[in-house]
Design a protein around this motif. Structure first.
Motif, PDB file in Angstrom:
ATOM      1  N   VAL A   8      50.458  -0.358 -31.536  1.00  0.00           N
ATOM      2  CA  VAL A   8      51.885  -0.657 -31.569  1.00  0.00           C
ATOM      3  C   VAL A   8      52.551  -0.030 -32.791  1.00  0.00           C
ATOM      4  O   VAL A   8      53.690   0.433 -32.719  1.00  0.00           O
ATOM      5  CB  VAL A   8      52.114  -2.182 -31.534  1.00  0.00           C
ATOM      6  CG1 VAL A   8      53.588  -2.528 -31.683  1.00  0.00           C
ATOM      7  CG2 VAL A   8      51.581  -2.767 -30.230  1.00  0.00           C
ATOM      8  N   ARG A   9      51.867   0.023 -33.913  1.00  0.00           N
ATOM      9  CA  ARG A   9      52.446   0.608 -35.116  1.00  0.00           C
ATOM     10  C   ARG A   9      52.533   2.140 -35.030  1.00  0.00           C
ATOM     11  O   ARG A   9      53.400   2.754 -35.645  1.00  0.00           O
ATOM     12  CB  ARG A   9      51.623   0.225 -36.344  1.00  0.00           C
ATOM     13  CG  ARG A   9      51.837  -1.215 -36.811  1.00  0.00           C
ATOM     14  CD  ARG A   9      53.130  -1.364 -37.576  1.00  0.00           C
ATOM     15  NE  ARG A   9      53.321  -2.742 -38.059  1.00  0.00           N
ATOM     16  CZ  ARG A   9      54.244  -3.569 -37.602  1.00  0.00           C
ATOM     17  NH1 ARG A   9      55.062  -3.169 -36.628  1.00  0.00           N
ATOM     18  NH2 ARG A   9      54.366  -4.784 -38.089  1.00  0.00           N
TER      19      ARG A   9
ATOM     20  N   ALA B  16      52.340   3.039 -28.712  1.00  0.00           N
ATOM     21  CA  ALA B  16      53.040   2.088 -27.846  1.00  0.00           C
ATOM     22  C   ALA B  16      52.041   1.090 -27.277  1.00  0.00           C
ATOM     23  O   ALA B  16      50.933   1.456 -26.871  1.00  0.00           O
ATOM     24  CB  ALA B  16      53.761   2.806 -26.709  1.00  0.00           C
TER      25      ALA B  16
ATOM     26  N   GLN C  13      56.379  -2.032 -26.955  1.00  0.00           N
ATOM     27  CA  GLN C  13      56.775  -1.894 -28.351  1.00  0.00           C
ATOM     28  C   GLN C  13      56.009  -0.770 -29.043  1.00  0.00           C
ATOM     29  O   GLN C  13      54.837  -0.537 -28.744  1.00  0.00           O
ATOM     30  CB  GLN C  13      56.510  -3.203 -29.098  1.00  0.00           C
ATOM     31  CG  GLN C  13      57.332  -4.385 -28.591  1.00  0.00           C
ATOM     32  CD  GLN C  13      58.750  -4.344 -29.093  1.00  0.00           C
ATOM     33  OE1 GLN C  13      59.008  -4.463 -30.286  1.00  0.00           O
ATOM     34  NE2 GLN C  13      59.695  -4.186 -28.184  1.00  0.00           N
ATOM     35  N   GLY C  14      56.673  -0.103 -29.994  1.00  0.00           N
ATOM     36  CA  GLY C  14      56.037   0.940 -30.783  1.00  0.00           C
ATOM     37  C   GLY C  14      56.953   2.133 -30.947  1.00  0.00           C
ATOM     38  O   GLY C  14      57.934   2.291 -30.211  1.00  0.00           O
TER      39      GLY C  14
ATOM     40  N   GLU D 259      58.937  -2.991 -34.572  1.00  0.00           N
ATOM     41  CA  GLU D 259      58.995  -1.627 -34.067  1.00  0.00           C
ATOM     42  C   GLU D 259      60.095  -1.492 -33.021  1.00  0.00           C
ATOM     43  O   GLU D 259      60.628  -2.482 -32.521  1.00  0.00           O
ATOM     44  CB  GLU D 259      57.649  -1.230 -33.450  1.00  0.00           C
ATOM     45  CG  GLU D 259      56.480  -1.231 -34.414  1.00  0.00           C
ATOM     46  CD  GLU D 259      56.539  -0.118 -35.443  1.00  0.00           C
ATOM     47  OE1 GLU D 259      57.311   0.848 -35.231  1.00  0.00           O
ATOM     48  OE2 GLU D 259      55.811  -0.197 -36.458  1.00  0.00           O
TER      49      GLU D 259
END
Length: 356
Positions: A47-48, A51, A155-156, A199
């Motif tokens: 995620v960081r 995705a 998310q990401g 994110e």
């Protein structure tokens, strides 16, 4: 966490898909939820850096419609709902009448007299009863649509781009807190550019009976499935509060760094919010030993508060925590956190702990 011996766990529409993906399941807020698939650290890093997709279908959705929809939501929340234009979203609270919160929520404005309110999974029944009790003479209709929707959070930093290749309309143009209808892999959905990781990304509302098909399409693109473990470390790094930890029926919400939510307007519970909080939420950095909810926080050997959320930070490489401490002690630079009878040094630090 839910006592599985006393209550059967509910399942999201993606329960079978989680088992197929090799998820380890745990009880959470009355639901059987995936805590991890490949592993917490791998999912956190996905995620960081790329995705990931979370199943957050356990969240509740209430439809608020009618001529007095705006006036009703203005009455039950402290943030200014009139500032939300159709196609936009707003973070907000449901205060009780004693200085705490029934829940923290997100409000999506669908049209002038139509709103969608998303609430925490463990509070669905409580929130529903609270809103209906305050309905009074407002000309408004409340509909509990929680079982109709699945909700996937993608998310990401690559999330919007990954989705945009399979979606209409253009997902790269809308700003944060946008809310709009579209299609994803040919399915009718609603997109919300909101999230709980710090994110970029979208939360995707899809009819429950189409959730598994959408989930499989997302995984085929290489988007990593992520569980509750990574969701918690991500939101902690971003400094996001979690109901039941930083917020509750009995915790003063203005103890947190979210004081901006409470606007100067008339609303239910305003008097309780106007009382001065006796505690303050702070961020703590530790060197080696992770700390958990409830661990005592000390100053000069005296207990001045407790940890509300804590974990090792995969992004930062050291333990972090949020803690509620006495307001008079909150400006100190150093504290100690007691872990199994031994005090460990902690340094006060800014929240959020991590910024993308």
């Amino acid at each position: 966490m839910t006592d599985t011996a006393s209550a059967p766990l509910r399942r999201t529409p993606l329960h079978a898909a989680h088992l197929k993906a090799g998820a380890r399941m745990v009880p959470f807020g009355g639901w059987d939820m995936p805590v991890q698939y490949a592993g917490l650290k791998a999912e956190h890093e996905a995620v960081r850096t790329g995705a990931g997709v979370f199943d957050v279908s356990h969240m509740g959705e209430f439809r608020v419609t009618g001529p007095d929809a705006l006036a009703f939501l203005q009455h039950v929340t402290p943030n200014d709902v009139s500032k939300i234009r159709p196609g936009r979203a707003q973070y907000n609270w449901l205060p009780n009448d004693r200085g705490g919160l029934v829940d923290d929520i997100y409000i999506y404005r669908v049209a002038d007299t139509e709103f969608l309110v998303v609430v925490n999974a463990s509070n669905i029944e409580k929130d529903w009863a609270h809103l209906n009790a305050l309905k009074g003479t407002f000309d408004v209709q409340l509909t509990n649509e929680s079982d109709q929707w699945a909700l996937l959070a993608v998310q990401g930093p690559q999330a919007a781009e990954r989705l945009a290749a399979h979606a209409t309309p253009d997902l790269l143009a809308p700003k944060k807190n946008a809310y709009f209808a579209g299609t994803l892999f040919g399915m009718d959905v609603h997109f919300a550019r909101t999230g709980y990781t710090g994110e970029d990304g979208y939360e995707v509302f899809v009819p429950a009976d189409q959730a598994e098909a959408l989930w499989e399409k997302l995984l085929e693109t290489g988007i990593q499935p992520a569980g509750l473990g990574a969701r918690d470390t991500l939101r902690l790094e971003a400094g996001f509060p979690l109901y039941g930890h930083e917020f509750s029926d009995d915790l003063h919400p203005l103890s947190t760094h979210y004081t901006w939510v409470a606007k100067d307007k008339a609303h239910h519970g305003r008097e309780g919010l106007q009382s001065a909080p006796t505690q303050k939420l702070i961020g703590l950095k530790l060197e080696k030993v992770p700390v958990r909810e409830g661990y005592p926080v000390k100053q000069g050997g005296r207990v001045v508060g407790h940890v509300t959320s804590g974990s090792s930070s995969p992004s930062l490489g050291h333990p972090i925590a949020m803690a509620l401490v006495e307001a008079g002690a909150a400006e100190a630079d150093t504290f100690e956190v007691e872990v199994r009878g031994k005090d460990h040094p902690a340094t006060r630090t800014d929240v959020p702990f991590y910024r993308p």
